[in-house]
Design a protein around this motif. Structure first.
Motif, PDB file in Angstrom:
ATOM      1  N   ALA A 196       0.868  -1.176   0.000  1.00  0.00           N
ATOM      2  CA  ALA A 196       0.000   0.000   0.000  1.00  0.00           C
ATOM      3  C   ALA A 196       0.902   1.222   0.000  1.00  0.00           C
ATOM      4  O   ALA A 196       1.524   1.537   1.011  1.00  0.00           O
ATOM      5  CB  ALA A 196      -0.907  -0.003   1.225  1.00  0.00           C
ATOM      6  N   GLY A 197       0.977   1.889  -1.133  1.00  0.00           N
ATOM      7  CA  GLY A 197       1.923   2.980  -1.260  1.00  0.00           C
ATOM      8  C   GLY A 197       1.375   4.172  -2.012  1.00  0.00           C
ATOM      9  O   GLY A 197       0.189   4.516  -1.913  1.00  0.00           O
ATOM     10  N   LEU A 198       2.245   4.808  -2.803  1.00  0.00           N
ATOM     11  CA  LEU A 198       1.881   6.029  -3.503  1.00  0.00           C
ATOM     12  C   LEU A 198       0.716   5.829  -4.474  1.00  0.00           C
ATOM     13  O   LEU A 198      -0.184   6.674  -4.549  1.00  0.00           O
ATOM     14  CB  LEU A 198       3.094   6.570  -4.266  1.00  0.00           C
ATOM     15  N   ARG A 199       0.727   4.741  -5.212  1.00  0.00           N
ATOM     16  CA  ARG A 199      -0.336   4.529  -6.209  1.00  0.00           C
ATOM     17  C   ARG A 199      -1.697   4.416  -5.541  1.00  0.00           C
ATOM     18  O   ARG A 199      -2.677   5.018  -6.008  1.00  0.00           O
ATOM     19  CB  ARG A 199      -0.042   3.272  -7.029  1.00  0.00           C
ATOM     20  N   GLU A 200      -1.762   3.641  -4.456  1.00  0.00           N
ATOM     21  CA  GLU A 200      -3.041   3.445  -3.761  1.00  0.00           C
ATOM     22  C   GLU A 200      -3.514   4.741  -3.100  1.00  0.00           C
ATOM     23  O   GLU A 200      -4.709   5.074  -3.118  1.00  0.00           O
ATOM     24  CB  GLU A 200      -2.902   2.347  -2.717  1.00  0.00           C
ATOM     25  N   LEU A 201      -2.579   5.498  -2.537  1.00  0.00           N
ATOM     26  CA  LEU A 201      -2.939   6.751  -1.888  1.00  0.00           C
ATOM     27  C   LEU A 201      -3.427   7.770  -2.920  1.00  0.00           C
ATOM     28  O   LEU A 201      -4.416   8.469  -2.690  1.00  0.00           O
ATOM     29  CB  LEU A 201      -1.736   7.300  -1.129  1.00  0.00           C
ATOM     30  N   ARG A 202      -2.765   7.822  -4.059  1.00  0.00           N
ATOM     31  CA  ARG A 202      -3.174   8.716  -5.127  1.00  0.00           C
ATOM     32  C   ARG A 202      -4.570   8.342  -5.635  1.00  0.00           C
ATOM     33  O   ARG A 202      -5.422   9.232  -5.877  1.00  0.00           O
ATOM     34  CB  ARG A 202      -2.156   8.675  -6.268  1.00  0.00           C
ATOM     35  N   ALA A 203      -4.822   7.042  -5.791  1.00  0.00           N
ATOM     36  CA  ALA A 203      -6.123   6.581  -6.282  1.00  0.00           C
ATOM     37  C   ALA A 203      -7.242   6.914  -5.291  1.00  0.00           C
ATOM     38  O   ALA A 203      -8.347   7.277  -5.683  1.00  0.00           O
ATOM     39  CB  ALA A 203      -6.069   5.080  -6.554  1.00  0.00           C
ATOM     40  N   SER A 204      -6.961   6.773  -4.000  1.00  0.00           N
ATOM     41  CA  SER A 204      -7.987   7.027  -2.980  1.00  0.00           C
ATOM     42  C   SER A 204      -8.345   8.503  -2.887  1.00  0.00           C
ATOM     43  O   SER A 204      -9.438   8.864  -2.457  1.00  0.00           O
ATOM     44  CB  SER A 204      -7.500   6.529  -1.608  1.00  0.00           C
ATOM     45  N   ALA A 205      -7.410   9.353  -3.303  1.00  0.00           N
ATOM     46  CA  ALA A 205      -7.642  10.806  -3.235  1.00  0.00           C
ATOM     47  C   ALA A 205      -8.311  11.326  -4.505  1.00  0.00           C
ATOM     48  O   ALA A 205      -8.749  12.476  -4.550  1.00  0.00           O
ATOM     49  CB  ALA A 205      -6.330  11.544  -2.997  1.00  0.00           C
ATOM     50  N   ALA A 206      -8.347  10.485  -5.539  1.00  0.00           N
ATOM     51  CA  ALA A 206      -8.899  10.920  -6.832  1.00  0.00           C
ATOM     52  C   ALA A 206     -10.417  11.069  -6.772  1.00  0.00           C
ATOM     53  O   ALA A 206     -11.092  10.436  -5.990  1.00  0.00           O
ATOM     54  CB  ALA A 206      -8.511   9.923  -7.903  1.00  0.00           C
TER      55      ALA A 206
END
Length: 277
Positions: free
Chosen positions: A267-277
């Motif tokens: 769980a890193g940058l990609r998942e955090l970016r997706a959750s904020a989209a």
């Protein structure tokens, strides 16, 4: 090979506004002021917000504050939040209790090299001197050689030569992995390399080894280490140790990833970016 041109300095903090203020003031006084500051806040209360607002109002460099809800130790996620907010191609991570020397950013820029992560070290300050520094708003950057030596002799600081000597960029690179001096309170890495391994792994819970995990995965992906010793030291303000109840399990994960050659955070940058989209 060109050095980093744009730098983001990410400062992780949690409910220690007096220490954070000392750290940010030292950042304001850097010899090299071509960088931005991101305060990555792991859920601090309003007193930290007020301190950051006052610092923002007079910051000589671009500065942002990112915050997440306080639901336990989540330094990995806070650093990822800071990374997503950062504009720099090169990111320096320090903690909100680590006061940099005046040439800290300049030396990190000098040591920057594509395909390498720079891991620095700390000068540990005593409880008594830390209290005095914060209460009296002492400027540790202004101390001369004799004053630093007296601190060392009195046991107020555990290192002296490292605060006085800056060694050249020779013999710093290692082609073999080593666990020594992996501290996310003093680490610099290219943003592209963070994206390559998906940043810090937020699946780590409790204190410990999320920094070692990042460096292991970077190494597995072909990113080498450089030592920042005798160039990028920070003064670590004393505090009581955090609970380390998850340390052994976190370390076991890192050891397995070193063996398995894992490169990606669960769980890193990609998942955090997706959750904020």
């Amino acid at each position: 090979m060109p050095q980093a041109s744009t730098i983001s300095l990410i400062i992780t903090t949690y409910n220690r506004p007096d220490a954070l203020s000392a750290v940010v003031e030292a950042c304001f006084a850097q010899d090299d002021n071509n960088f931005e500051i991101i305060i990555a806040d792991d859920g601090s209360a309003n007193n930290t917000r007020e301190t950051v607002a006052a610092l923002l109002a007079r910051s000589p460099v671009p500065m942002k504050h990112v915050w997440q809800e306080d639901i336990g130790f989540r330094a990995a996620r806070a650093r990822n939040l800071g990374t997503l907010a950062a504009q720099g191609e090169y990111i320096i991570f320090i903690d909100g209790d680590c006061v940099p020397q005046k040439d800290f950013v300049a030396n990190h820029r000098r040591l920057s090299k594509r395909g390498h992560v720079v891991t620095g070290s700390r000068v540990l300050l005593s409880e008594t001197y830390t209290r005095r520094l914060l209460e009296q708003h002492l400027d540790i950057q202004r101390l001369g050689a004799m004053e630093k030596f007296k601190l060392y002799l009195a046991g107020s600081a555990n290192k002296f030569l490292q605060t006085m000597l800056t060694l050249p960029d020779l013999g710093r690179e290692s082609k073999r992995f080593t666990w020594r001096r992996i501290k996310s309170c003093n680490m610099a890495v290219w943003r592209s390399d963070l994206d390559l391994v998906n940043g810090f792994d937020e699946s780590f819970t409790g204190w410990g080894h999320e920094d070692s995990d990042l460096v292991v995965r970077l190494f597995n992906a072909g990113v080498m280490r450089k030592s920042g010793a005798f160039a990028t030291e920070v003064y670590h303000l004393w505090h009581r140790e955090a609970k380390r109840d998850q340390e052994s399990s976190n370390r076991s994960v890192v050891l397995k990833r070193a063996e398995d050659k894992t490169t990606q955070a669960v769980a890193g940058l990609r998942e955090l970016r997706a959750s904020a989209a």
